[in-house]
Design a protein around this motif. Sequence first.
Motif, PDB file in Angstrom:
ATOM      1  N   ALA A   9      34.287  -5.683  53.077  1.00 28.62           N
ATOM      2  CA  ALA A   9      34.122  -7.002  53.700  1.00 28.62           C
ATOM      3  C   ALA A   9      34.403  -6.943  55.197  1.00 28.62           C
ATOM      4  O   ALA A   9      33.659  -7.502  56.004  1.00 28.62           O
ATOM      5  N   LEU A  10      35.464  -6.246  55.586  1.00 26.50           N
ATOM      6  CA  LEU A  10      35.790  -6.107  57.011  1.00 26.50           C
ATOM      7  C   LEU A  10      34.714  -5.323  57.741  1.00 26.50           C
ATOM      8  O   LEU A  10      34.316  -5.673  58.855  1.00 26.50           O
ATOM      9  N   PHE A  11      34.221  -4.254  57.130  1.00 21.18           N
ATOM     10  CA  PHE A  11      33.155  -3.460  57.733  1.00 21.18           C
ATOM     11  C   PHE A  11      31.900  -4.310  57.935  1.00 21.18           C
ATOM     12  O   PHE A  11      31.281  -4.294  58.990  1.00 21.18           O
ATOM     13  N   GLY A  12      31.545  -5.083  56.916  1.00 21.04           N
ATOM     14  CA  GLY A  12      30.379  -5.957  57.018  1.00 21.04           C
ATOM     15  C   GLY A  12      30.535  -7.003  58.114  1.00 21.04           C
ATOM     16  O   GLY A  12      29.594  -7.300  58.846  1.00 21.04           O
ATOM     17  N   MET A  13      31.729  -7.543  58.244  1.00 24.36           N
ATOM     18  CA  MET A  13      31.987  -8.537  59.278  1.00 24.36           C
ATOM     19  C   MET A  13      31.866  -7.913  60.677  1.00 24.36           C
ATOM     20  O   MET A  13      31.310  -8.517  61.583  1.00 24.36           O
ATOM     21  N   CYS A  14      32.352  -6.689  60.838  1.00 25.40           N
ATOM     22  CA  CYS A  14      32.244  -5.995  62.134  1.00 25.40           C
ATOM     23  C   CYS A  14      30.788  -5.757  62.504  1.00 25.40           C
ATOM     24  O   CYS A  14      30.389  -5.962  63.645  1.00 25.40           O
ATOM     25  N   ILE A  15      29.998  -5.349  61.534  1.00 26.75           N
ATOM     26  CA  ILE A  15      28.571  -5.142  61.799  1.00 26.75           C
ATOM     27  C   ILE A  15      27.911  -6.468  62.175  1.00 26.75           C
ATOM     28  O   ILE A  15      27.140  -6.541  63.120  1.00 26.75           O
ATOM     29  N   PHE A  16      28.226  -7.533  61.466  1.00 27.85           N
ATOM     30  CA  PHE A  16      27.677  -8.850  61.785  1.00 27.85           C
ATOM     31  C   PHE A  16      28.019  -9.260  63.214  1.00 27.85           C
ATOM     32  O   PHE A  16      27.162  -9.704  63.966  1.00 27.85           O
ATOM     33  N   LEU A  17      29.279  -9.099  63.599  1.00 31.88           N
ATOM     34  CA  LEU A  17      29.704  -9.479  64.947  1.00 31.88           C
ATOM     35  C   LEU A  17      28.988  -8.654  66.002  1.00 31.88           C
ATOM     36  O   LEU A  17      28.577  -9.173  67.043  1.00 31.88           O
ATOM     37  N   PHE A  18      28.814  -7.377  65.746  1.00 34.97           N
ATOM     38  CA  PHE A  18      28.130  -6.513  66.710  1.00 34.97           C
ATOM     39  C   PHE A  18      26.658  -6.895  66.837  1.00 34.97           C
ATOM     40  O   PHE A  18      26.127  -7.045  67.926  1.00 34.97           O
ATOM     41  N   VAL A  19      25.986  -7.066  65.717  1.00 34.38           N
ATOM     42  CA  VAL A  19      24.556  -7.366  65.721  1.00 34.38           C
ATOM     43  C   VAL A  19      24.264  -8.703  66.383  1.00 34.38           C
ATOM     44  O   VAL A  19      23.310  -8.856  67.126  1.00 34.38           O
ATOM     45  N   PHE A  20      25.104  -9.686  66.165  1.00 27.86           N
ATOM     46  CA  PHE A  20      24.840 -11.007  66.704  1.00 27.86           C
ATOM     47  C   PHE A  20      25.505 -11.271  68.051  1.00 27.86           C
ATOM     48  O   PHE A  20      25.593 -12.392  68.497  1.00 27.86           O
ATOM     49  N   GLY A  21      25.975 -10.228  68.695  1.00 35.27           N
ATOM     50  CA  GLY A  21      26.410 -10.341  70.076  1.00 35.27           C
ATOM     51  C   GLY A  21      27.752 -10.975  70.291  1.00 35.27           C
ATOM     52  O   GLY A  21      28.055 -11.408  71.399  1.00 35.27           O
ATOM     53  N   ILE A  22      28.573 -11.063  69.286  1.00 34.58           N
ATOM     54  CA  ILE A  22      29.882 -11.656  69.488  1.00 34.58           C
ATOM     55  C   ILE A  22      30.821 -10.647  70.134  1.00 34.58           C
ATOM     56  O   ILE A  22      31.765 -11.003  70.796  1.00 34.58           O
ATOM     57  N   VAL A  44      13.170  -4.255  93.368  1.00 32.18           N
ATOM     58  CA  VAL A  44      14.431  -3.893  92.720  1.00 32.18           C
ATOM     59  C   VAL A  44      14.871  -5.059  91.828  1.00 32.18           C
ATOM     60  O   VAL A  44      14.813  -6.216  92.242  1.00 32.18           O
ATOM     61  N   VAL A  45      15.328  -4.734  90.615  1.00 32.11           N
ATOM     62  CA  VAL A  45      15.859  -5.741  89.692  1.00 32.11           C
ATOM     63  C   VAL A  45      17.229  -5.269  89.217  1.00 32.11           C
ATOM     64  O   VAL A  45      17.388  -4.114  88.816  1.00 32.11           O
ATOM     65  N   ILE A  46      18.206  -6.163  89.283  1.00 35.91           N
ATOM     66  CA  ILE A  46      19.546  -5.886  88.757  1.00 35.91           C
ATOM     67  C   ILE A  46      19.805  -6.874  87.626  1.00 35.91           C
ATOM     68  O   ILE A  46      19.702  -8.084  87.822  1.00 35.91           O
ATOM     69  N   THR A  47      20.119  -6.344  86.453  1.00 41.75           N
ATOM     70  CA  THR A  47      20.436  -7.184  85.304  1.00 41.75           C
ATOM     71  C   THR A  47      21.943  -7.158  85.092  1.00 41.75           C
ATOM     72  O   THR A  47      22.531  -6.101  84.891  1.00 41.75           O
ATOM     73  N   VAL A  48      22.546  -8.330  85.193  1.00 42.11           N
ATOM     74  CA  VAL A  48      23.996  -8.471  85.028  1.00 42.11           C
ATOM     75  C   VAL A  48      24.255  -9.107  83.672  1.00 42.11           C
ATOM     76  O   VAL A  48      23.659 -10.126  83.334  1.00 42.11           O
ATOM     77  N   THR A  49      25.149  -8.490  82.900  1.00 39.99           N
ATOM     78  CA  THR A  49      25.561  -9.045  81.616  1.00 39.99           C
ATOM     79  C   THR A  49      27.040  -9.394  81.711  1.00 39.99           C
ATOM     80  O   THR A  49      27.864  -8.536  82.023  1.00 39.99           O
ATOM     81  N   LEU A  50      27.348 -10.663  81.481  1.00 42.39           N
ATOM     82  CA  LEU A  50      28.733 -11.128  81.513  1.00 42.39           C
ATOM     83  C   LEU A  50      29.196 -11.402  80.090  1.00 42.39           C
ATOM     84  O   LEU A  50      28.395 -11.757  79.225  1.00 42.39           O
ATOM     85  N   ASP A  51      30.492 -11.261  79.858  1.00 40.93           N
ATOM     86  CA  ASP A  51      31.014 -11.542  78.523  1.00 40.93           C
ATOM     87  C   ASP A  51      31.657 -12.924  78.491  1.00 40.93           C
ATOM     88  O   ASP A  51      31.688 -13.635  79.498  1.00 40.93           O
ATOM     89  N   SER A  52      32.158 -13.299  77.345  1.00 45.23           N
ATOM     90  CA  SER A  52      32.651 -14.665  77.168  1.00 45.23           C
ATOM     91  C   SER A  52      33.912 -14.969  77.967  1.00 45.23           C
ATOM     92  O   SER A  52      34.258 -16.127  78.160  1.00 45.23           O
TER      93      SER A  52
END
Length: 145
Positions: A9-22, A44-52
């Motif tokens: 269950a914990l492994f599945g939850m970790c995969i879910f969080l990773f796949v859905f960008g949490i 030139v293009v710079i793509t910035v990704t910010l976290d929550s």
Amino acid sequence: MENKKLVLALFGMCIFLFVFGIVDARSAVREMPSSYIPDQTIHVVITVTLDSSDVNANMEEQLPNGWTPSNIITPNGYFVVGGNLIRIPQLVGPMGIGGRGQYNISYNATPNAGVTTDAIFSGVIEMNNGDVADITGDTVVTGTG
């Protein structure tokens, strides 16, 4: 048996969080051609990704000596140019409105007449909490003249 179910269950939850960008990630990645023709503009293009945890970020992009930026497009429309340096204060909003997500910055860069050497681009992004990271990705364009 119960422990095995819990682990699954914990492994599945970790995969879910990773796949859905949490799971958050920060980055700033530059894309540009690998070569240039003297006196001609490159894009030139710079793509910035910010976290929550990021309310906002500031960015500086340093063009090589002898290069001039133009047609700068930022998420919030704000930028300051000083010679071959582009500064983007409050990348995603005038009052820290923004945060998690991807943001694109694009500009044209033109070498001054007679510039033919390999050119190195560099830059940093500073998060609202003071963390500083280099802009990665493409950094060198080779002169073909």
